[in-house]
Design a protein around this motif. Structure first.
Motif, PDB file in Angstrom:
ATOM      1  N   ALA A 237       0.823  -1.210   0.000  1.00 48.02           N
ATOM      2  CA  ALA A 237       0.000   0.000   0.000  1.00 48.02           C
ATOM      3  C   ALA A 237       0.856   1.257   0.000  1.00 48.02           C
ATOM      4  N   SER A 241       0.034   3.788  -2.900  1.00 52.32           N
ATOM      5  CA  SER A 241      -0.591   5.042  -2.473  1.00 52.32           C
ATOM      6  C   SER A 241       0.426   6.125  -2.159  1.00 52.32           C
ATOM      7  N   GLN A 243       3.015   6.629  -0.181  1.00 52.16           N
ATOM      8  CA  GLN A 243       3.317   7.050   1.180  1.00 52.16           C
ATOM      9  C   GLN A 243       4.825   7.141   1.377  1.00 52.16           C
ATOM     10  N   SER A 271      -5.883   5.179  -4.901  1.00 51.51           N
ATOM     11  CA  SER A 271      -6.993   4.689  -4.082  1.00 51.51           C
ATOM     12  C   SER A 271      -6.837   3.211  -3.758  1.00 51.51           C
ATOM     13  N   VAL A 274      -5.008   2.487  -0.348  1.00 52.07           N
ATOM     14  CA  VAL A 274      -5.872   2.747   0.806  1.00 52.07           C
ATOM     15  C   VAL A 274      -6.956   1.679   0.891  1.00 52.07           C
ATOM     16  N   TYR A 275      -7.516   1.316  -0.257  1.00 51.11           N
ATOM     17  CA  TYR A 275      -8.535   0.265  -0.283  1.00 51.11           C
ATOM     18  C   TYR A 275      -7.981  -1.040   0.280  1.00 51.11           C
ATOM     19  N   GLY A 299       1.346   7.484   7.968  1.00 49.36           N
ATOM     20  CA  GLY A 299       0.325   8.406   7.480  1.00 49.36           C
ATOM     21  C   GLY A 299       0.540   9.823   7.984  1.00 49.36           C
ATOM     22  N   LEU A 328      -3.710  11.375   1.208  1.00 46.97           N
ATOM     23  CA  LEU A 328      -3.593   9.929   1.406  1.00 46.97           C
ATOM     24  C   LEU A 328      -3.020   9.636   2.789  1.00 46.97           C
ATOM     25  N   MET A 331      -5.821   9.605   5.221  1.00 45.39           N
ATOM     26  CA  MET A 331      -6.559   8.335   5.188  1.00 45.39           C
ATOM     27  C   MET A 331      -5.821   7.257   5.970  1.00 45.39           C
ATOM     28  N   MET A 332      -4.490   7.222   5.827  1.00 43.04           N
ATOM     29  CA  MET A 332      -3.709   6.233   6.563  1.00 43.04           C
ATOM     30  C   MET A 332      -3.722   6.520   8.060  1.00 43.04           C
ATOM     31  N   GLY A 343     -11.465   6.669   7.362  1.00 45.24           N
ATOM     32  CA  GLY A 343     -10.566   6.561   6.220  1.00 45.24           C
ATOM     33  C   GLY A 343     -11.303   6.356   4.922  1.00 45.24           C
ATOM     34  N   LEU A 347     -11.619   8.791   1.620  1.00 47.70           N
ATOM     35  CA  LEU A 347     -11.247   8.227   0.318  1.00 47.70           C
ATOM     36  C   LEU A 347     -12.303   8.562  -0.727  1.00 47.70           C
TER      37      LEU A 347
END
Length: 690
Positions: A237, A241, A243, A271, A274-275, A299, A328, A331-332, A343, A347
């Motif tokens: 991820a 995403s 990070q 996305s 995160v998904y 995050g 993002l 969200m994390m 989160g 998103l």
């Protein structure tokens, strides 16, 4: 309602068919290619809405398992692996967002990409991209998810480097592909370990309490296997995403066409990471030492890190790229604190307002390019905000849509970003009150709040530079609003950026989205999924911070003159230089990883070509050549000369000489016979007497 859910496998098929038809049949017809792509994603959108209706009316959104269609795929020992699809509340929420945002981007791209020599190829690629993301969303197992994940990785490479004649685009595509592959390898390793212990990769089987209990109690290399798997999955991820520290590919992804930027930053690529974490959250939650802690830490670092860089960028799309990295991170943070719904909510809302901002930036770039062509200016960079200014009067549709997207991003009441961002900050705030000062939730809340200020600051800076003041170039002075196919999708996205937050307003029955998607993981018993109550203090602080940051940025830049020094650069000095150069992370990676790798490759090449391998091969080759020459001479002189040809010459000479004995006279023959007979008789008598 079960019949509607049976349509689920068709959702990704329509874009895939569009891709195949464009590649093999329609690639010579640009207009047909565009309509095939739009029609394919349009059918996916309608089918998704039918599936959502079936999910709501059938009550499948409240079950951890939801609805599934297992498809026997591969025997693995004593069991058969099912490659199935499934829908629950989380899937249905994603199915509302992904195809709709893709549809609007496709419509926008049909005008934006006009005149491009690879127009049809573009729509083939984006159709395949949409197929990958939709397949990932409906997958009910990690293997199918990973296959779709890799399809998106390929498409990102093809689309980021779409204008491959530019060296920067070619390198950006390669950079994205290689950087995300690091995460992909980690994810695949996690999948292999997970399957080796559970003999399944299907979500509803993985999240059964007994399976989670087994994973939490099993050790591998001295650590719980659940911790190892969770961190490896999170590594995937982090790459996808963007990070920290694998964020470096995302800003360079701006080298692709703007619709690609919107796809990657809003509906598909980023996305997916995160998904994945949200889908696998029960596995993270059972780790004894808290793998979720690392999700929250990364995050928080990413949210603050990305926001600080965004205030020092002049490229309009790069500002939004670092904004995406920062969001993002939010969200994390939410997922790392166990806030599944917070989160997921962010998103969904982020996809709409960030797609709006990217497409809006594309309209601005398109307009400045038009102005540059009008005045025959081939030197002005149409993406540099310092070359803009005063565009509000020339692009009112785009400007108002962009204002809504900006307000949603910075969290202005009552737009979508206000509700989703504040739910994340409220989650951190409440946990901070329980855990105490200087705890991880406190630092997460502080990073999120500071990030909110910086987000508002760089968006105020952007709005001031782009839309206000006087044009700083002739290209900006002659900019022109694009057509309806580009502006109408902006207005639709602006509507959702303004209203989508109401699907989870906390004081309306705890939030509709919470009841629809928030109980997806309830059966695992690994997460506490209570609705987050509305925190007035958090909302007030974040709103003050957002408004203050925005108006500060807007006031500093709204009347900036051409050639005038950047106010923040003047204020921050060397700090601004560090931020403008993105903390020199790329340079650091070049020094630590890329240059040593190149040197190692050069050393290996020298070993192969100059020092050992090639010299040995060449020596052996030369020995072989000399041996062949000697063998050829031996054949020529001994075998052929003395053997084959010598024998032939001997018999030829013998025959020639013997031929002379043949005179053709019978008396001579009789004389020869008589003499021969007498000789033989004489020899006989001689030997008898002896």
């Amino acid at each position: 309602m079960e019949k509607l859910l049976l349509l689920t496998p068709l959702i990704p098929i329509f874009p895939l068919l569009a891709f195949v038809i464009i590649i093999f049949g329609a690639n010579k017809n640009n207009k047909l290619s565009a309509w095939l792509a739009i029609g394919g994603i349009g059918l996916s959108t309608l089918t998704s809405w039918l599936v959502i209706a079936g999910t709501i009316m059938g009550g499948h959104h409240v079950q951890a398992e939801g609805w599934r269609l297992p498809i026997p795929w591969m025997p693995t020992g004593e069991i058969v692996f099912n490659m199935g699809v499934g829908v629950d509340g989380f899937t249905a929420a994603m199915l509302f967002m992904v195809p709709l945002v893709c549809l609007l981007i496709f419509i926008y791209a049909s005008e934006y990409m006009e005149g491009d020599p690879r127009y049809a190829r573009f729509f083939a690629y984006v159709s395949l991209f949409a197929f990958g993301m939709l397949t990932l969303v409906i997958a009910d197992n990690l293997l199918l998810l990973f296959m779709a994940w890799e399809v998106m990785g390929l498409c990102s490479y093809l689309l980021i480097g779409f204008w491959f004649e530019k060296t920067s685009a070619k390198r950006a595509g390669l950079k994205a592909f290689l950087t995300t592959r690091i995460g992909d390898v980690l994810l695949f390793a996690g999948m292999l370990i997970l399957y080796s212990y559970t003999r399944t990769l299907t979500f509803h089987e993985l999240f059964k309490p007994e399976t989670l209990e087994m994973l939490s109690g099993t050790m591998m290399w001295g650590i719980p296997v659940s911790a190892l798997i969770s961190l490896l999955v999170f590594g995937g991820a982090v790459g996808k995403s963007a990070q920290f520290p694998l964020h470096v590919w995302l800003p360079d992804a701006m080298e692709g066409p703007t619709p690609v930027s919107a796809l990657i930053h809003a509906a598909t690529m980023v996305s997916a990471g995160v998904y994945l974490v949200a889908r696998m959250l029960p596995l993270f939650a059972i780790v004894p030492d808290g793998a979720l802690r690392w999700v929250a830490i990364i995050g928080a670092i990413t949210a603050f890190f990305g926001a600080t860089i965004g205030i020092a960028q002049n490229d309009i799309k790069r500002v939004l790229a670092y904004s995406t990295i920062s969001q993002l991170g939010y969200m994390m943070i939410a997922l790392g604190l166990g806030g599944f719904l917070a989160g997921v909510f962010h998103l969904l809302t982020h996809a709409f307002f960030k797609a709006l901002l990217f497409l809006g930036s594309g309209s601005i770039i398109h307009a400045v390019e038009h102005g540059a062509h009008h005045v025959n200016d081939h030197h002005t960079d149409p993406q540099d905000m310092m070359n803009m200014g005063g565009l509000y009067g020339r692009m009112k549709r785009t400007a108002w849509a962009y204002f809504f997207g900006t307000a949603a991003l910075i969290g202005i009441f009552p737009l979508a970003g206000f509700w989703s961002k504040d739910e994340i900050l409220a989650e951190a705030w409440l946990q901070w009150q329980e855990a105490g000062f200087m705890s991880l939730p406190f630092w997460a809340w502080l990073a999120g709040t500071l990030g909110a200020f910086l987000t508002a600051l760089y968006m105020g800076r952007q709005i001031g530079l782009v839309f206000f003041g006087k044009p700083r170039t002739e290209a900006a002075a002659h900019a022109q609003e694009p057509g309806n196919r580009m502006t109408i999708p902006l207005l639709v996205l602006a509507f959702f950026a303004a209203t989508l937050g109401f699907i989870n307003v906390p004081f309306i029955k705890g939030g509709w989205l919470h009841h629809f998607a928030g109980e997806v993981h309830a059966a695992s018993h690994a997460l506490h999924l209570e609705a987050i109550p509305f925190q007035v203090s958090v909302a007030v602080v974040s709103s003050i911070v957002a408004l203050g940051g925005f108006f500060l940025g807007w006031a500093m830049y709204r009347n900036l003159k051409a050639g005038q020094q950047d106010p923040l650069e003047k204020m921050l000095g060397p700090v601004f230089t560090v931020l403008k150069n993105k903390y020199y992370v790329d340079e650091l990676y070049t020094a630590i990883f890329i240059k040593p790798t190149v040197k190692l490759a050069t050393l290996c090449a020298k070993f192969d070509y100059d020092w050992v391998i090639n010299p040995i091969v060449n020596t052996v080759g030369r020995i072989g050549v000399v041996s062949a020459i000697i063998s050829a001479k031996f054949d020529e002189i001994v075998i052929d000369g003395l053997g084959v040809l010598g024998t032939a010459r001997f018999f030829k000479w013998t025959g020639k000489e013997l031929r002379l004995t043949q005179s053709g006279q019978v008396s001579n023959y009789l004389l020869t016979i008589a003499l021969s007979s007498l000789t033989l008789v004489g020899m006989y008598l001689f030997f008898i007497r002896m």
